[in-house]
Design a protein around this motif. Structure first.
Motif, PDB file in Angstrom:
ATOM      1  N   HIS A 198       0.833  -1.211   0.000  1.00 10.54           N
ATOM      2  CA  HIS A 198       0.000   0.000   0.000  1.00 10.54           C
ATOM      3  C   HIS A 198       0.866   1.259   0.000  1.00 10.54           C
ATOM      4  O   HIS A 198       0.631   2.193  -0.780  1.00 10.54           O
ATOM      5  CB  HIS A 198      -0.916  -0.003   1.222  1.00 10.54           C
ATOM      6  CG  HIS A 198      -1.607   1.307   1.460  1.00 10.54           C
ATOM      7  ND1 HIS A 198      -2.657   1.752   0.680  1.00 10.54           N
ATOM      8  CD2 HIS A 198      -1.375   2.292   2.382  1.00 10.54           C
ATOM      9  CE1 HIS A 198      -3.052   2.941   1.109  1.00 10.54           C
ATOM     10  NE2 HIS A 198      -2.290   3.288   2.137  1.00 10.54           N
ATOM     11  N   ILE A 199       1.877   1.281   0.860  1.00 11.60           N
ATOM     12  CA  ILE A 199       2.738   2.463   0.972  1.00 11.60           C
ATOM     13  C   ILE A 199       3.542   2.677  -0.304  1.00 11.60           C
ATOM     14  O   ILE A 199       3.694   3.806  -0.778  1.00 11.60           O
ATOM     15  CB  ILE A 199       3.663   2.329   2.198  1.00 11.60           C
ATOM     16  CG1 ILE A 199       2.826   2.374   3.477  1.00 11.60           C
ATOM     17  CG2 ILE A 199       4.715   3.445   2.211  1.00 11.60           C
ATOM     18  CD1 ILE A 199       3.612   2.088   4.741  1.00 11.60           C
ATOM     19  N   VAL A 200       4.045   1.590  -0.862  1.00  9.82           N
ATOM     20  CA  VAL A 200       4.821   1.682  -2.107  1.00  9.82           C
ATOM     21  C   VAL A 200       3.969   2.252  -3.236  1.00  9.82           C
ATOM     22  O   VAL A 200       4.458   3.006  -4.088  1.00  9.82           O
ATOM     23  CB  VAL A 200       5.382   0.302  -2.503  1.00  9.82           C
ATOM     24  CG1 VAL A 200       5.956   0.320  -3.912  1.00  9.82           C
ATOM     25  CG2 VAL A 200       6.461  -0.130  -1.509  1.00  9.82           C
ATOM     26  N   ASP A 201       2.689   1.930  -3.246  1.00  5.87           N
ATOM     27  CA  ASP A 201       1.790   2.387  -4.315  1.00  5.87           C
ATOM     28  C   ASP A 201       1.300   3.820  -4.132  1.00  5.87           C
ATOM     29  O   ASP A 201       0.675   4.379  -5.039  1.00  5.87           O
ATOM     30  CB  ASP A 201       0.576   1.457  -4.410  1.00  5.87           C
ATOM     31  CG  ASP A 201       0.933   0.106  -5.027  1.00  5.87           C
ATOM     32  OD1 ASP A 201       1.983   0.025  -5.691  1.00  5.87           O
ATOM     33  OD2 ASP A 201       0.164  -0.856  -4.829  1.00  5.87           O
ATOM     34  N   ASN A 209       3.042   9.672  -3.040  1.00  4.40           N
ATOM     35  CA  ASN A 209       4.132  10.283  -2.282  1.00  4.40           C
ATOM     36  C   ASN A 209       3.906  10.017  -0.791  1.00  4.40           C
ATOM     37  O   ASN A 209       2.859   9.504  -0.390  1.00  4.40           O
ATOM     38  CB  ASN A 209       4.241  11.790  -2.548  1.00  4.40           C
ATOM     39  CG  ASN A 209       2.956  12.519  -2.190  1.00  4.40           C
ATOM     40  OD1 ASN A 209       2.594  12.617  -1.026  1.00  4.40           O
ATOM     41  ND2 ASN A 209       2.251  13.014  -3.212  1.00  4.40           N
ATOM     42  N   LEU A 210       4.890  10.388   0.009  1.00  2.00           N
ATOM     43  CA  LEU A 210       4.811  10.145   1.463  1.00  2.00           C
ATOM     44  C   LEU A 210       4.763  11.457   2.246  1.00  2.00           C
ATOM     45  O   LEU A 210       5.183  11.509   3.403  1.00  2.00           O
ATOM     46  CB  LEU A 210       6.015   9.306   1.913  1.00  2.00           C
ATOM     47  CG  LEU A 210       6.205   7.957   1.223  1.00  2.00           C
ATOM     48  CD1 LEU A 210       7.396   7.219   1.835  1.00  2.00           C
ATOM     49  CD2 LEU A 210       4.947   7.103   1.329  1.00  2.00           C
ATOM     50  N   ARG A 211       4.245  12.487   1.622  1.00  2.00           N
ATOM     51  CA  ARG A 211       4.244  13.804   2.262  1.00  2.00           C
ATOM     52  C   ARG A 211       3.437  13.855   3.555  1.00  2.00           C
ATOM     53  O   ARG A 211       3.693  14.689   4.425  1.00  2.00           O
ATOM     54  CB  ARG A 211       3.696  14.851   1.285  1.00  2.00           C
ATOM     55  CG  ARG A 211       4.599  15.101   0.082  1.00  2.00           C
ATOM     56  CD  ARG A 211       3.919  15.986  -0.932  1.00  2.00           C
ATOM     57  NE  ARG A 211       4.692  16.072  -2.172  1.00  2.00           N
ATOM     58  CZ  ARG A 211       4.211  16.510  -3.311  1.00  2.00           C
ATOM     59  NH1 ARG A 211       2.936  16.924  -3.385  1.00  2.00           N
ATOM     60  NH2 ARG A 211       4.960  16.552  -4.402  1.00  2.00           N
ATOM     61  N   LYS A 212       2.460  12.989   3.695  1.00  2.00           N
ATOM     62  CA  LYS A 212       1.615  13.003   4.892  1.00  2.00           C
ATOM     63  C   LYS A 212       2.243  12.244   6.055  1.00  2.00           C
ATOM     64  O   LYS A 212       1.729  12.281   7.177  1.00  2.00           O
ATOM     65  CB  LYS A 212       0.244  12.415   4.565  1.00  2.00           C
ATOM     66  CG  LYS A 212      -0.582  13.275   3.609  1.00  2.00           C
ATOM     67  CD  LYS A 212      -1.970  12.685   3.378  1.00  2.00           C
ATOM     68  CE  LYS A 212      -2.786  13.562   2.439  1.00  2.00           C
ATOM     69  NZ  LYS A 212      -4.144  12.992   2.203  1.00  2.00           N
ATOM     70  N   MET A 225      11.344  -2.585  -1.656  1.00  2.00           N
ATOM     71  CA  MET A 225      10.687  -1.477  -2.347  1.00  2.00           C
ATOM     72  C   MET A 225      10.160  -0.433  -1.361  1.00  2.00           C
ATOM     73  O   MET A 225      10.105   0.754  -1.672  1.00  2.00           O
ATOM     74  CB  MET A 225       9.557  -2.007  -3.233  1.00  2.00           C
ATOM     75  CG  MET A 225      10.041  -2.812  -4.425  1.00  2.00           C
ATOM     76  SD  MET A 225       8.707  -3.369  -5.508  1.00  2.00           S
ATOM     77  CE  MET A 225       8.185  -1.799  -6.216  1.00  2.00           C
ATOM     78  N   LEU A 226       9.788  -0.880  -0.178  1.00  2.00           N
ATOM     79  CA  LEU A 226       9.355   0.054   0.858  1.00  2.00           C
ATOM     80  C   LEU A 226      10.523   0.923   1.293  1.00  2.00           C
ATOM     81  O   LEU A 226      10.395   2.146   1.413  1.00  2.00           O
ATOM     82  CB  LEU A 226       8.788  -0.708   2.052  1.00  2.00           C
ATOM     83  CG  LEU A 226       8.503   0.149   3.290  1.00  2.00           C
ATOM     84  CD1 LEU A 226       7.269   1.009   3.062  1.00  2.00           C
ATOM     85  CD2 LEU A 226       8.319  -0.715   4.521  1.00  2.00           C
ATOM     86  N   PHE A 227      11.670   0.289   1.532  1.00  2.00           N
ATOM     87  CA  PHE A 227      12.855   1.044   1.942  1.00  2.00           C
ATOM     88  C   PHE A 227      13.275   2.033   0.853  1.00  2.00           C
ATOM     89  O   PHE A 227      13.699   3.153   1.143  1.00  2.00           O
ATOM     90  CB  PHE A 227      14.000   0.085   2.273  1.00  2.00           C
ATOM     91  CG  PHE A 227      13.896  -0.518   3.649  1.00  2.00           C
ATOM     92  CD1 PHE A 227      14.516   0.087   4.734  1.00  2.00           C
ATOM     93  CD2 PHE A 227      13.162  -1.672   3.866  1.00  2.00           C
ATOM     94  CE1 PHE A 227      14.419  -0.455   6.008  1.00  2.00           C
ATOM     95  CE2 PHE A 227      13.051  -2.229   5.134  1.00  2.00           C
ATOM     96  CZ  PHE A 227      13.675  -1.620   6.209  1.00  2.00           C
ATOM     97  N   GLU A 228      13.158   1.619  -0.381  1.00  2.00           N
ATOM     98  CA  GLU A 228      13.498   2.515  -1.492  1.00  2.00           C
ATOM     99  C   GLU A 228      12.558   3.718  -1.517  1.00  2.00           C
ATOM    100  O   GLU A 228      12.992   4.851  -1.717  1.00  2.00           O
ATOM    101  CB  GLU A 228      13.409   1.756  -2.817  1.00  2.00           C
ATOM    102  CG  GLU A 228      13.795   2.608  -4.023  1.00  2.00           C
ATOM    103  CD  GLU A 228      13.709   1.842  -5.334  1.00  2.00           C
ATOM    104  OE1 GLU A 228      13.972   2.447  -6.390  1.00  2.00           O
ATOM    105  OE2 GLU A 228      13.376   0.642  -5.310  1.00  2.00           O
ATOM    106  N   HIS A 266      11.942   9.434  -0.594  1.00  2.00           N
ATOM    107  CA  HIS A 266      11.169  10.553  -0.039  1.00  2.00           C
ATOM    108  C   HIS A 266      12.042  11.460   0.819  1.00  2.00           C
ATOM    109  O   HIS A 266      12.058  12.679   0.637  1.00  2.00           O
ATOM    110  CB  HIS A 266      10.008  10.014   0.793  1.00  2.00           C
ATOM    111  CG  HIS A 266       9.338  11.050   1.646  1.00  2.00           C
ATOM    112  ND1 HIS A 266       8.566  12.066   1.114  1.00  2.00           N
ATOM    113  CD2 HIS A 266       9.351  11.254   2.997  1.00  2.00           C
ATOM    114  CE1 HIS A 266       8.126  12.839   2.087  1.00  2.00           C
ATOM    115  NE2 HIS A 266       8.591  12.373   3.234  1.00  2.00           N
ATOM    116  N   ILE A 267      12.783  10.871   1.738  1.00  2.00           N
ATOM    117  CA  ILE A 267      13.629  11.662   2.629  1.00  2.00           C
ATOM    118  C   ILE A 267      14.718  12.378   1.842  1.00  2.00           C
ATOM    119  O   ILE A 267      15.084  13.524   2.147  1.00  2.00           O
ATOM    120  CB  ILE A 267      14.243  10.773   3.725  1.00  2.00           C
ATOM    121  CG1 ILE A 267      13.135  10.192   4.613  1.00  2.00           C
ATOM    122  CG2 ILE A 267      15.241  11.564   4.575  1.00  2.00           C
ATOM    123  CD1 ILE A 267      13.621   9.200   5.648  1.00  2.00           C
TER     124      ILE A 267
END
Length: 247
Positions: free
Chosen positions: A100-103, A106-109, A132-135, A140-141
């Motif tokens: 879910h997170i990978v899809d 973005n991770l702005r929230k 893929m999650l770590f990537e 993002h960071i």
């Protein structure tokens, strides 16, 4: 109820057991929304009250959902953190959350704490590390500006670096980005945090001599707090980057 007791730091084992047995006995968990599920597992993990059957039932409920769009970043982070903290294995749950997170676009929230707890959980939990999650998190960071990066606390920086090294996930851009805020926040590092941070950089092959030199004063002020193994790890880390170790 259990969230309130955990938040107030007043654990009640009998109450927690009663609640767990009640939920386990339900035919379905349709009435439990994402926030309530997150609050429940967080409460049990925070108080150290382990009920594997309860966690299995709640995880099965999450996995059975069509998608996780209604789960907030905090809920997702708290859930995997809780399962990891209580050492409850559920690979399908971790895979579902990671996918879910990978899809996400973005991770702005995601707040800094949520990102740190997220990668810590996946690095610590046994099973598929979800590269893929770590990537995704690393990318993002790596795109954050200096102002945003400097709002990372010392434990965020240490935990994130440690997680990538522990999971054997290489992300040079991420480590390069973490170096500046770490230098700025060096005096806030605890002995464990600076140990984990230095170990992570050396383990990941990040040979930033300037960073290691900047952290020498922190190591010196906390040197009496390390055991023999930690001192050996620090000396090893400095040798990897070819820098003089604190003494």
């Amino acid at each position: 109820i259990v969230w309130a007791y955990a938040t107030a730091e007043e654990p009640n084992s009998k109450l927690f057991k009663k609640v767990a047995e009640y939920i386990i006995g339900l035919d379905n968990l349709g009435q439990f929304n994402p926030q309530s599920i997150s609050n429940i597992v967080w409460a049990y993990a925070t108080t150290g009250d382990s009920h594997p059957k309860l966690f299995e039932k709640l995880a099965d409920r999450i996995v059975a959902l069509d998608n996780l769009r209604t789960f907030t970043p905090q809920a997702l982070s708290n859930i995997v953190w809780a399962y990891t903290t209580l050492d409850v294995s559920h690979p399908n749950l971790f895979r579902k959350v990671a996918d879910h997170i990978v899809d996400l676009p973005n991770l702005r929230k995601f707040k800094h704490k949520e990102l740190a707890n997220l990668v810590w959980s996946y690095a610590t939990a046994a099973g598929d590390p979800q590269p893929m999650l770590f990537e995704k998190v690393g990318d993002h960071i790596s795109t954050l500006g200096k102002g945003n990066l400097r709002s990372f606390r010392s434990w965020h920086l240490s935990t994130i670096a440690w997680a990538y090294a522990t999971a054997n996930e290489s992300h040079p851009e991420l480590f390069e980005k973490l170096a500046d805020p770490a230098t700025k926040q060096q005096h806030f590092f605890t002995s464990k945090q600076v140990h984990d941070f230095l170990w992570a950089y050396a383990t990941n092959g990040q040979t930033d001599q300037q960073l290691f030199k900047s952290l020498v004063p922190v190591v010196k002020t906390t040197i009496r707090e390390y055991d023999a193994q930690e001192l050996a790890n620090i000396a090893w880390a400095y040798s990897v980057v070819n820098a003089s170790a604190p003494s």
